[in-house]
Design an enzyme around this catalytic site. Structure first.
Site, PDB file in Angstrom:
ATOM      1  N   VAL A  82     129.516  14.989  87.454  1.00  0.00           N
ATOM      2  CA  VAL A  82     128.254  14.938  88.435  1.00  0.00           C
ATOM      3  C   VAL A  82     127.409  16.171  88.392  1.00  0.00           C
ATOM      4  O   VAL A  82     126.581  16.535  88.763  1.00  0.00           O
ATOM      5  CB  VAL A  82     128.437  14.648  89.958  1.00  0.00           C
ATOM      6  CG1 VAL A  82     129.249  13.081  90.148  1.00  0.00           C
ATOM      7  CG2 VAL A  82     129.421  15.415  90.558  1.00  0.00           C
ATOM      8  N   TYR A 135     134.027  25.930  99.424  1.00  0.00           N
ATOM      9  CA  TYR A 135     134.115  24.411  99.792  1.00  0.00           C
ATOM     10  C   TYR A 135     133.289  24.389 100.962  1.00  0.00           C
ATOM     11  O   TYR A 135     132.289  23.563 101.283  1.00  0.00           O
ATOM     12  CB  TYR A 135     135.479  23.991 100.113  1.00  0.00           C
ATOM     13  CG  TYR A 135     135.839  22.658 100.511  1.00  0.00           C
ATOM     14  CD1 TYR A 135     135.493  21.669  99.567  1.00  0.00           C
ATOM     15  CD2 TYR A 135     135.916  22.402 101.984  1.00  0.00           C
ATOM     16  CE1 TYR A 135     135.700  20.294  99.808  1.00  0.00           C
ATOM     17  CE2 TYR A 135     135.798  20.921 102.180  1.00  0.00           C
ATOM     18  CZ  TYR A 135     135.896  19.897 101.259  1.00  0.00           C
ATOM     19  OH  TYR A 135     135.867  18.494 101.470  1.00  0.00           O
TER      20      TYR A 135
HETATM   21  P1  NAD Z   1     139.698  12.886  95.884  1.00  0.00           P
HETATM   22  O1  NAD Z   1     140.081  14.056  95.341  1.00  0.00           O
HETATM   23  O2  NAD Z   1     140.905  11.753  95.908  1.00  0.00           O
HETATM   24  O3  NAD Z   1     138.703  12.234  95.382  1.00  0.00           O
HETATM   25  C1  NAD Z   1     137.590  13.057  94.793  1.00  0.00           C
HETATM   26  C2  NAD Z   1     137.165  12.305  93.422  1.00  0.00           C
HETATM   27  O4  NAD Z   1     135.892  13.233  92.830  1.00  0.00           O
HETATM   28  C3  NAD Z   1     138.214  12.369  92.437  1.00  0.00           C
HETATM   29  O5  NAD Z   1     138.514  10.961  91.898  1.00  0.00           O
HETATM   30  C4  NAD Z   1     137.658  13.307  91.220  1.00  0.00           C
HETATM   31  O6  NAD Z   1     138.114  13.051  89.967  1.00  0.00           O
HETATM   32  C5  NAD Z   1     136.163  13.241  91.453  1.00  0.00           C
HETATM   33  N1  NAD Z   1     135.437  14.282  90.820  1.00  0.00           N
HETATM   34  C6  NAD Z   1     135.906  15.613  90.884  1.00  0.00           C
HETATM   35  N2  NAD Z   1     135.013  16.448  90.002  1.00  0.00           N
HETATM   36  C7  NAD Z   1     134.117  15.396  89.585  1.00  0.00           C
HETATM   37  C8  NAD Z   1     132.992  15.758  88.786  1.00  0.00           C
HETATM   38  N3  NAD Z   1     132.484  16.703  88.414  1.00  0.00           N
HETATM   39  N4  NAD Z   1     132.359  14.538  88.415  1.00  0.00           N
HETATM   40  C9  NAD Z   1     132.739  13.340  88.898  1.00  0.00           C
HETATM   41  N5  NAD Z   1     133.760  13.034  89.714  1.00  0.00           N
HETATM   42  C10 NAD Z   1     134.361  14.452  89.949  1.00  0.00           C
HETATM   43  O7  NAD Z   1     139.587  13.155  97.269  1.00  0.00           O
HETATM   44  P2  NAD Z   1     139.020  12.445  98.644  1.00  0.00           P
HETATM   45  O8  NAD Z   1     139.705  12.836  99.705  1.00  0.00           O
HETATM   46  O9  NAD Z   1     138.880  11.040  98.378  1.00  0.00           O
HETATM   47  O10 NAD Z   1     137.400  13.280  98.464  1.00  0.00           O
HETATM   48  C11 NAD Z   1     136.434  12.490  98.439  1.00  0.00           C
HETATM   49  C12 NAD Z   1     135.248  13.355  99.225  1.00  0.00           C
HETATM   50  O11 NAD Z   1     135.459  13.447 100.534  1.00  0.00           O
HETATM   51  C13 NAD Z   1     135.013  14.904  98.841  1.00  0.00           C
HETATM   52  O12 NAD Z   1     133.660  15.224  98.487  1.00  0.00           O
HETATM   53  C14 NAD Z   1     135.638  15.550  99.581  1.00  0.00           C
HETATM   54  O13 NAD Z   1     135.459  17.163  99.566  1.00  0.00           O
HETATM   55  C15 NAD Z   1     135.405  14.841 100.855  1.00  0.00           C
HETATM   56  N6  NAD Z   1     136.472  15.215 102.043  1.00  0.00           N
HETATM   57  C16 NAD Z   1     137.696  14.852 101.927  1.00  0.00           C
HETATM   58  C17 NAD Z   1     138.496  15.023 103.165  1.00  0.00           C
HETATM   59  C18 NAD Z   1     139.895  14.868 102.997  1.00  0.00           C
HETATM   60  O14 NAD Z   1     140.407  15.197 104.129  1.00  0.00           O
HETATM   61  N7  NAD Z   1     140.527  14.151 102.148  1.00  0.00           N
HETATM   62  C19 NAD Z   1     138.034  15.687 104.324  1.00  0.00           C
HETATM   63  C20 NAD Z   1     136.586  15.920 104.435  1.00  0.00           C
HETATM   64  C21 NAD Z   1     135.717  15.658 103.216  1.00  0.00           C
END
Ligand code: NAD
Length: 262
Positions: free
Chosen positions: A68, A162
Site C-alpha cells: 500500500v 505509530y
Molecule cells: P495484523 O498485523 O494481523 O494485520 C495487518 C496486515 O497488514 C498484515 O496482514 C500485513 O501483512 C499487512 N501489511 C503490512 N504492511 C503492508 C503493506 N505495506 N501493504 C499491504 N499490506 C501490508 O494486525 P491487525 O491487528 O489486524 O491490524 C490491522 C489494523 O488495525 C492496523 O492498521 C493496526 O495498526 C490497527 N490496530 C490494531 C490494534 C490491535 O490491537 N491489534 C489496535 C489498534 C489498531
C-alpha cells in the site's frame, strides 16, 4: 443476488491476511459483498480468500498482492477491482504496521519513522485517492481508515511513529470527509482498542503485562478482531448513511475512561 447488509456492493479490504482485515473481509462477504482481499503477504491473503470462498462461495472474493505504500500498486488494485466486479463501493484502508523498533523521541530511528509513515499514512492516502476516483464514477461510496485508540490518548509505553501515524489518519480522514461530502463519499476512521491478536499477545507475554493494560479497559478484557469487523460493517453499509467524519471507537470504553470498575 445474495441478500445481506452489503448485498450488491463491491469492497476492497487491505491488510486482509491479518486479524482485523481477514475477519472484516469474511464478514463483508457473508453479508453479500464481493471482496477484493489485498495484502503484502501473498500466501496469507490467498489463505484468507480460500476461507472466504468456503463460507460465502467461489465468486465472493479474490486476492491481490499489494504494497500500500506504492502508489502504482494501489492504483492497480483499484483497477483490478473495477475490471473484475464493475465498480467500487467500499474501501477499507486497514493495512498497517507497528514496527518492533518503534520507540520514544530519543530512540526511534529515521528508517523506522519513515517506513511507518509510508505504510500507515501514505498507504491510506493512496487508498483514498484512487478509491475516490473510482467512486466518483459510481455515484459515491464509503471509505473506512483504520486508526487506533492510541491516536486519542497518551500512553506511557512509547511507539512514537505509530502513534503519530494514526493521529495523521484521524486528521486526514476528517478532512477528506468534509471535502468529498457532497459527492456522496463518506469517510470514517475506525479506532480499535487493544485486540487479542497474536501480535499484541506475543508482546504482552506475561500475565502482569496483560493486567497492566487491562486495568485501563472498562470492560476488563481485550477486544476480538470480529468486534472490529462489526464496526466496519456498520460504517460500510447504508445503515450509516448519515455518518461521516467520525473517529469511530470500538474500544471497550477505553478512550472514555478515567477510573475503571474494580
Ligand atoms: P495484523 O498485523 O494481523 O494485520 C495487518 C496486515 O497488514 C498484515 O496482514 C500485513 O501483512 C499487512 N501489511 C503490512 N504492511 C503492508 C503493506 N505495506 N501493504 C499491504 N499490506 C501490508 O494486525 P491487525 O491487528 O489486524 O491490524 C490491522 C489494523 O488495525 C492496523 O492498521 C493496526 O495498526 C490497527 N490496530 C490494531 C490494534 C490491535 O490491537 N491489534 C489496535 C489498534 C489498531
Amino acid at each position: 443476488m445474495t441478500s445481506g447488509r452489503l448485498s450488491g456492493k463491491v469492497a476492497i479490504v487491505t491488510g486482509a491476511a491479518g486479524g482485523i482485515g481477514f475477519e472484516t473481509a469474511a464478514l463483508f462477504a457473508k453479508e453479500g459483498a464481493k471482496v477484493v482481499c489485498a495484502d503484502l503477504n501473498e500466501a496469507g491473503v490467498n489463505k484468507s480468500v480460500a476461507k472466504i470462498m468456503e463460507i460465502a462461495g467461489a465468486d465472493a472474493a479474490i486476492a491481490f498482492k499489494v504494497d500500500v505504500s506504492k502508489e502504482d500498486q494501489v492504483k492497480a488494485l483499484i483497477e483490478k477491482t473495477v475490471d473484475t466486479f464493475g465498480k467500487l463501493d467500499i474501501m477499507f484502508n486497514n493495512a498497517g504496521i507497528m514496527h518492533p523498533e518503534d520507540d520514544n523521541a530519543l530512540n526511534t530511528e529515521d528508517r523506522v519513522w519513515d517506513l511507518t509513515m509510508d505504510i500507515n499514512v501514505k498507504g491510506v492516502w493512496y487508498g483514498c485517492k484512487h478509491a475516490i476516483l473510482a467512486m466518483r464514477k459510481s455515484g459515491g461510496g464509503s471509505i473506512i481508515n483504520t486508526a487506533s485508540f492510541v491516536a486519542l490518548m497518551g500512553a506511557a509505553t512509547p511507539q512514537l511513529a505509530y502513534t503519530a501515524s494514526k493521529g495523521a489518519v484521524l486528521a486526514m480522514t476528517r478532512e477528506l470527509a468534509m471535502v468529498h461530502a457532497r459527492e456522496n463519499i463518506r469517510f470514517n476512521s475506525l479506532c480499535p482498542g487493544p485486540i487479542r491478536t497474536p501480535l499484541l499477545m506475543d508482546f504482552l507475554n506475561t500475565e502482569e503485562k496483560k493486567q497492566r493494560r487491562l486495568v485501563h479497559v472498562p470492560q476488563g478484557r481485550f477486544g476480538e478482531a470480529i468486534e472490529q469487523a462489526y464496526g466496519a460493517l456498520f460504517l460500510a453499509s447504508d445503515e450509516s448513511s448519515f455518518v461521516t467524519g467520525t473517529d469511530f471507537r470500538v474500544d471497550g470504553g477505553l478512550a472514555s475512561s478515567y477510573v475503571t470498575p474494580e
